[in-house]
Design a protein around this motif. Sequence first.
Motif, PDB file in Angstrom:
ATOM      1  N   VAL A 245      -0.704 -11.801   3.526  1.00 31.40           N
ATOM      2  CA  VAL A 245      -1.467 -13.040   4.138  1.00 31.40           C
ATOM      3  C   VAL A 245      -2.800 -12.879   3.434  1.00 31.40           C
ATOM      4  CG1 VAL A 245      -2.634 -13.966   6.213  1.00 31.40           C
ATOM      5  CG2 VAL A 245      -0.354 -12.853   6.178  1.00 31.40           C
ATOM      6  N   HIS A 246      -3.565 -11.868   3.369  1.00 27.27           N
ATOM      7  CA  HIS A 246      -4.728 -11.869   2.559  1.00 27.27           C
ATOM      8  C   HIS A 246      -4.674 -12.359   1.189  1.00 27.27           C
ATOM      9  CE1 HIS A 246      -7.192  -9.608   5.232  1.00 27.27           C
ATOM     10  NE2 HIS A 246      -6.440  -8.604   5.458  1.00 27.27           N
ATOM     11  N   VAL A 247      -3.588 -11.994   0.493  1.00 30.48           N
ATOM     12  CA  VAL A 247      -3.581 -12.499  -0.787  1.00 30.48           C
ATOM     13  C   VAL A 247      -3.317 -14.061  -0.939  1.00 30.48           C
ATOM     14  CG1 VAL A 247      -2.239 -12.541  -2.929  1.00 30.48           C
ATOM     15  CG2 VAL A 247      -2.641 -10.428  -1.850  1.00 30.48           C
ATOM     16  N   ARG A 248      -2.376 -14.489  -0.253  1.00 29.86           N
ATOM     17  CA  ARG A 248      -2.055 -15.787  -0.178  1.00 29.86           C
ATOM     18  C   ARG A 248      -3.116 -16.733   0.252  1.00 29.86           C
ATOM     19  NH1 ARG A 248       2.317 -14.926   2.705  1.00 29.86           N
ATOM     20  NH2 ARG A 248       1.278 -15.536   4.612  1.00 29.86           N
ATOM     21  N   GLN A 249      -4.161 -16.400   1.180  1.00 24.92           N
ATOM     22  CA  GLN A 249      -5.111 -17.215   1.707  1.00 24.92           C
ATOM     23  C   GLN A 249      -6.523 -17.028   0.739  1.00 24.92           C
ATOM     24  OE1 GLN A 249      -5.471 -17.364   5.710  1.00 24.92           O
ATOM     25  NE2 GLN A 249      -3.434 -17.724   6.284  1.00 24.92           N
ATOM     26  N   TRP A 250      -6.313 -16.232  -0.370  1.00 21.97           N
ATOM     27  CA  TRP A 250      -7.484 -15.924  -1.004  1.00 21.97           C
ATOM     28  C   TRP A 250      -8.833 -15.581  -0.323  1.00 21.97           C
ATOM     29  CZ3 TRP A 250      -7.426 -15.999  -6.209  1.00 21.97           C
ATOM     30  CH2 TRP A 250      -6.498 -16.574  -7.097  1.00 21.97           C
TER      31      TRP A 250
ATOM     32  N   HIS B  87       1.076  -7.616   6.043  1.00 18.53           N
ATOM     33  CA  HIS B  87      -0.275  -7.887   6.148  1.00 18.53           C
ATOM     34  C   HIS B  87      -1.208  -8.386   5.104  1.00 18.53           C
ATOM     35  CE1 HIS B  87      -4.228  -6.913   8.555  1.00 18.53           C
ATOM     36  NE2 HIS B  87      -4.559  -6.739   7.311  1.00 18.53           N
ATOM     37  N   GLU B  88      -0.979  -7.479   3.999  1.00 15.99           N
ATOM     38  CA  GLU B  88      -1.937  -7.779   2.902  1.00 15.99           C
ATOM     39  C   GLU B  88      -1.085  -9.033   2.023  1.00 15.99           C
ATOM     40  OE1 GLU B  88      -4.211  -6.210   2.290  1.00 15.99           O
ATOM     41  OE2 GLU B  88      -3.860  -4.573   3.649  1.00 15.99           O
TER      42      GLU B  88
ATOM     43  N   PHE C 166      -5.629  -2.918   5.458  1.00 19.21           N
ATOM     44  CA  PHE C 166      -4.504  -3.024   6.372  1.00 19.21           C
ATOM     45  C   PHE C 166      -5.336  -2.850   7.946  1.00 19.21           C
ATOM     46  CE2 PHE C 166      -1.402  -1.047   9.089  1.00 19.21           C
ATOM     47  CZ  PHE C 166      -0.534  -2.239   9.442  1.00 19.21           C
ATOM     48  N   HIS C 167      -6.224  -1.787   7.886  1.00 17.32           N
ATOM     49  CA  HIS C 167      -7.054  -1.499   9.252  1.00 17.32           C
ATOM     50  C   HIS C 167      -8.690  -1.748   8.830  1.00 17.32           C
ATOM     51  CE1 HIS C 167      -8.990   2.099   8.126  1.00 17.32           C
ATOM     52  NE2 HIS C 167      -8.114   2.448   7.237  1.00 17.32           N
TER      53      HIS C 167
ATOM     54  N   ILE D 245      -1.981  -6.499  -4.495  1.00 19.26           N
ATOM     55  CA  ILE D 245      -2.049  -5.274  -3.407  1.00 19.26           C
ATOM     56  C   ILE D 245      -1.847  -4.075  -4.075  1.00 19.26           C
ATOM     57  CG2 ILE D 245      -0.257  -4.630  -1.453  1.00 19.26           C
ATOM     58  CD1 ILE D 245       0.565  -7.558  -1.132  1.00 19.26           C
ATOM     59  N   TYR D 246      -2.823  -3.139  -3.364  1.00 17.68           N
ATOM     60  CA  TYR D 246      -2.623  -1.693  -4.042  1.00 17.68           C
ATOM     61  C   TYR D 246      -2.373  -0.777  -2.648  1.00 17.68           C
ATOM     62  CZ  TYR D 246      -5.695  -3.606  -7.753  1.00 17.68           C
ATOM     63  OH  TYR D 246      -6.189  -4.229  -8.631  1.00 17.68           O
TER      64      TYR D 246
END
Length: 436
Positions: free
Chosen positions: A171-176, A168-169, A246-247, A150-151
């Motif tokens: 979830v993106h990371v966890r689900q690749w 939010h981020e 994020f958006h 995450i950046y």
Amino acid sequence: MSALLLYLLQANVALVLFALVYYALLRPLTFYQLNRAFLVFALLFSALYPLVDVAGLLPGPALPLVLPQTVVGWYTVVPSRGPNAPASFDVAGSLGLVYAGGGAVLLLRLLGQLLALRAMHRRSRPGMVSGQAIRHLAEPVSGFSFWQTIYLNPAQYEPAELALVLRHEQVHVRQWHSLDTLLAQLAVVGYWFNPAVWLLRRALAENLEFIVDQQVLHTGLDSKAYQYSLLRASELAPANSLVNHFHFLPLKTRIAMMNKKPSAPLHLVRYALLVPLTLGLSLAFAGPGPALPAATAPAQTSTGRPENALYYIDGKPATKANADQLNPADIAGVNVLKGESLGKVLGNTTATEAILITTKQHENAPEVVALNRKLNSLVDLGGKLLLIGDQEVTLAEFQQALATQTKQVTSLSAQDAQKRFGARATNGAVLIAGRK
């Protein structure tokens, strides 16, 4: 049709059909994880299914035994183009260059984006926010994630908004989700000329945000506060189109999907369309190859051999019955003579065609050598690319080698020669095996 052209046709037809099914039936549904699976499957299946020989996996009737033709087929007198004749415009080759050029540009663009992300990673420094490891950015960009990192610039957000961005981020990371994004980008590189692949790429990126929004709101977060945070974050500059922001514009669509009622389980039946769609695509191109034109394919018997033809085996007259008794594994080559070439090789005859069979055991027999020299004398060398082994030679050098050649030379048409040797074989090519 060339193998590449057939592959592109099959792959792009599949992409169009998958895009139609998604936008017509699946996009309005709130089964976002299923939509993600559908979109990923669409991209992978479209790229891979043309490579599978479905026809070979299907049961079918046994094919008749056909004698192999390892030497150039019908020997007919065809006027050759002069060496000074203008080259014809190669439409297929030009389209291939345009296709390759477009893919190369997009591939370089993708590599540039990856290098830009690498540079941003090196400019950032490790940090912790609310117990979450991040890469701290100094520039005023919107928070994002790529791969498993995450950046963000914490100074860009209020404390409450910062917590939303992290959630939010995560979830993106966890689900690749970066894997999906990269897959879509590679599909665009490969099929950039097809509008469907651009629509599928956008659909995949959009659906990933739907997934995250749904999961974040399921934690009990107030939807209005979350939507206001998205609106304020949209004022920040995006870092890169490869990353998960994020958006993700348009916010209007995301907000509409957040407020949409969950789809009824009955709508799950729509995903059953995937079965006939994949089966239909797999079978549509399965089956035997295109039939030879009637003008060039002789009438054949049940054993696959031409009727009413003279037969020669190893340079000696034979019968069709003799040919039928040959083991195909023992055959070195087959020639079919028609037209004026028939009389030049076999002398005066009333026959209209002849089948010349050479077995591996007698390739060097005197009768076979004599026959090969007659066949070689029919080959037109004018204006053609001449090769001995892999080395181009002059006409005089080739004729000198041809005078002592006991094997048959290989004569390639202009189309086949250009595919193999490029523009230098505009008028065709003639090859002698072995090195000069």
